[in-house]
Design a protein around this motif. Sequence first.
Motif, PDB file in Angstrom:
ATOM      1  N   GLU A 379       0.788  -1.348   0.061  1.00 30.47           N
ATOM      2  CA  GLU A 379       0.132  -0.072  -0.265  1.00 30.47           C
ATOM      3  C   GLU A 379       1.045   1.491  -0.177  1.00 30.47           C
ATOM      4  O   GLU A 379       0.482   2.344  -0.710  1.00 30.47           O
ATOM      5  N   ARG A 382       3.478   2.433  -3.926  1.00 29.83           N
ATOM      6  CA  ARG A 382       2.525   3.091  -5.440  1.00 29.83           C
ATOM      7  C   ARG A 382       3.549   3.374  -6.285  1.00 29.83           C
ATOM      8  O   ARG A 382       3.634   3.168  -7.115  1.00 29.83           O
ATOM      9  N   SER A 383       4.709   4.261  -5.754  1.00 21.71           N
ATOM     10  CA  SER A 383       5.413   4.475  -7.041  1.00 21.71           C
ATOM     11  C   SER A 383       6.668   3.924  -7.673  1.00 21.71           C
ATOM     12  O   SER A 383       6.991   3.963  -8.332  1.00 21.71           O
ATOM     13  N   HIS A 388      -0.858   0.908 -14.468  1.00 22.54           N
ATOM     14  CA  HIS A 388      -2.289   1.712 -13.307  1.00 22.54           C
ATOM     15  C   HIS A 388      -3.461   0.936 -13.708  1.00 22.54           C
ATOM     16  O   HIS A 388      -2.931  -0.951 -13.718  1.00 22.54           O
ATOM     17  N   TYR A 389      -4.109   0.655 -12.066  1.00 24.02           N
ATOM     18  CA  TYR A 389      -5.042  -0.758 -12.288  1.00 24.02           C
ATOM     19  C   TYR A 389      -6.502  -0.365 -11.244  1.00 24.02           C
ATOM     20  O   TYR A 389      -6.786   1.179 -10.757  1.00 24.02           O
ATOM     21  N   ARG A 400     -10.517  -0.316  -5.373  1.00 25.61           N
ATOM     22  CA  ARG A 400      -8.702   0.705  -5.323  1.00 25.61           C
ATOM     23  C   ARG A 400      -8.594   0.526  -6.745  1.00 25.61           C
ATOM     24  O   ARG A 400      -8.551   0.065  -7.896  1.00 25.61           O
ATOM     25  N   THR A 401      -7.683   1.217  -7.203  1.00 25.28           N
ATOM     26  CA  THR A 401      -7.240   2.605  -8.071  1.00 25.28           C
ATOM     27  C   THR A 401      -6.477   3.070  -8.157  1.00 25.28           C
ATOM     28  O   THR A 401      -6.595   3.898  -7.051  1.00 25.28           O
ATOM     29  N   THR A 402      -5.516   3.218  -9.250  1.00 27.23           N
ATOM     30  CA  THR A 402      -3.700   4.247  -9.434  1.00 27.23           C
ATOM     31  C   THR A 402      -4.616   5.296  -9.410  1.00 27.23           C
ATOM     32  O   THR A 402      -3.850   6.176  -9.477  1.00 27.23           O
ATOM     33  N   ASP A 405      -4.899   8.390  -7.128  1.00 29.75           N
ATOM     34  CA  ASP A 405      -3.389   9.344  -6.768  1.00 29.75           C
ATOM     35  C   ASP A 405      -2.746   9.711  -7.420  1.00 29.75           C
ATOM     36  O   ASP A 405      -2.535  10.650  -8.651  1.00 29.75           O
ATOM     37  N   THR A 408       3.151  10.131  -8.419  1.00 30.75           N
ATOM     38  CA  THR A 408       4.055  10.247  -7.795  1.00 30.75           C
ATOM     39  C   THR A 408       5.760   9.966  -8.866  1.00 30.75           C
ATOM     40  O   THR A 408       5.457   9.663  -9.796  1.00 30.75           O
ATOM     41  N   GLY A 411       6.334   6.245 -10.720  1.00 26.33           N
ATOM     42  CA  GLY A 411       5.554   5.747 -10.670  1.00 26.33           C
ATOM     43  C   GLY A 411       5.349   5.299 -12.276  1.00 26.33           C
ATOM     44  O   GLY A 411       5.950   6.139 -13.241  1.00 26.33           O
ATOM     45  N   TYR A 486      -0.101  -8.854  -6.465  1.00 24.07           N
ATOM     46  CA  TYR A 486      -0.737  -7.367  -5.951  1.00 24.07           C
ATOM     47  C   TYR A 486      -2.186  -7.828  -5.218  1.00 24.07           C
ATOM     48  O   TYR A 486      -2.952  -7.840  -4.832  1.00 24.07           O
TER      49      TYR A 486
END
Length: 493
Positions: A379, A382-383, A388-389, A400-402, A405, A408, A411, A486
Motif C-alpha cells: 500500500e 505505489r511509486s 495502473h489498475y 481500488r485504483t491508482t 493517486d 508520484t 510511478g 498484488y
Amino acid sequence: SVLMMHGSPMYFIGPGTTTGGIRGCQNRLTDIMDCFFIAHPKSGGKEGEESNRIMYYYPKSDSIDKQTEITGFAEAVVNFTDNFVPVPTAEKSKLSEEVPFRDVVTAKTVHVYIMVEQAQFMLGIIMNKKAALDMDYTLFTPTLRAILIKAHTMFRLFFGNFTQFHKDDVVHFKDRIEYFFSRYLSVQRVYNMPLLDYLSGVNFLRLDDSSLFCDIDAFTTELTEQIPAVDKLIFLYQESLLYYTVPKRDLPALFHYLSHNLLPMSLRTELEPTSHVMSRPSGHQGKFVTGPLEYTTDEQIRGEDSFPTVYLSDDEESITFNKYHLIAYRSLNATVCMFVKGDVEISRHLMRDIEGCLGTELPHLASSIADSCSKNGWEGTRSEIDFHYIYFNPSSLSLRTTFLDATTAGGPPSVPASVHKLACASFDKLMDDREDFGECCVKAESEWWIFMKKANGRSLVLFLPPSSVSNLTEIHSKVQSIIRTYFQSIFLI
C-alpha cells in the motif's frame, strides 16, 4: 462554504475536498454539461400546462420555452420507446435498484434520462461533446447514468423520496430541490477516468490481520448491546471504510457524504499538531463530530446543536426510507458513525453514555489499526509499480485504483484519454457478457495495453504502458506476475 439547515447535514464542501483521503484528476461537471433537469411528467399532462412538469432545471439562463421543449423531448423519447421495448431497458446500479433509462446521441450532444420511483420522476442530463473533447473527457453513457443515479440518491439521503415530498407539498418540494441541486451541481466533479464514477465504489481499508477485524466486530457488537438506541453504524479509519451495518444500497451516498464532507471538516482541527487528540474533561481521548460541544448538562438539544438527519432504507428491498439521527464520534483516526431512529430523542445523557462506551476502547482499537496499516506491504509503495489498475468487487462495493493517486515520481505515466475511451468500450462489452468469468486484452494505438479480467463478479482492469510489454506472450506473463504479487489475496481466491 458549508451549508447547514435546522439540524440537516452539512451538504457540501467546496472544491478541493479529498475523496477517501486521496485526490484524483477531475473536471467540473457543469463545464461539460449543457443542462440538467428533474421532471414530473404527470404535472404537465394538460395542454397549455406542459411547463408544470419541470421541477428543477439548470441552467437558469435557459428560457422557460426551451426548458419545456427539452423536458418534453425527453418525455416523448421515453413514451415512444415504451411502445416497442417490451421490458424497459434498466441500469442495474450499485444501489441494487433497477433504474429504467434512455440514451440519445446526436452530432453535438449526448442525452441520458433515468426514471426513478416507479417512473414517476425523470432525471435528465445533456452533455456537450465539444466541451468534453476539449477537456479530454470520455462521454461514457453508463457513467452518465451513474451520475444521475447518484444525484437522486444524494437528495434522498438528506430529504427522503421525491414522491412523498412532492405529494405532501409541491411548493416546498420545488424549493428544496432548488436549494439542494443548485449547490450540488456547483461542486460536482467527474473523474477523467469514467469507470470510477460508473462503478461508484467505496474505499475499504485493507486489513491483513483477521484477528483485528474480529476485534472491530466485537467492539461494534458490544456498542449496540450497551447502547440499544444505536440501530445501524459505520466504522471508518481515516477516510476509509472498515465495517458497516447499514444496507448496502445506502452505502455509496452515505460514504460519499462522510468522506467528502463530514470527516474533512473534523480533520481541519484534528490534523493540527497541537490538537491531534481532543481531551475531554472526563479524560477520554476523543470527541463528537456531530451534535453539541457541551454535553455535561441535561439541557435539551435544540437548534444548531441538533444532530444531522439522514434517510436510510430498512433493507435492500425496501422502497421506504426512514429518518435517522447521525451521531459521529472520533478518536485518533477512527470514527464511529451511529444512526439512531428519528423518533428517538437524542439527549446529552445518551451522549455521555456513548462516550463512556467508546472513549476508552476506541483509542486502543485505533492504535492497533494504525500499527496494522504501517505493516501493510505494497500500500505504501505505489511509486514502485509500473502499471495502473482498477479493481472492483460489486458484492462489497470495494474499489481500488491508482487513478485516484497523486502523480508520484518514479510511478507509471498518466494514461492517455484515448485509452480511457477504449477501456470504457471494452469494459462495457465484458460486463455485458452474462458469464461470471471472462477476460480480454486490447492494444491501443498509443501502444498501451489494457487487460481485463472478471471472476465471480469481481473485476480487474490493468493498464500497461508501452515500455512494459511488447507482445501477447509478454503481456500474459506480466499480468500473471502482477496478479500473483498484488491481487492474489483479494481477487483470485
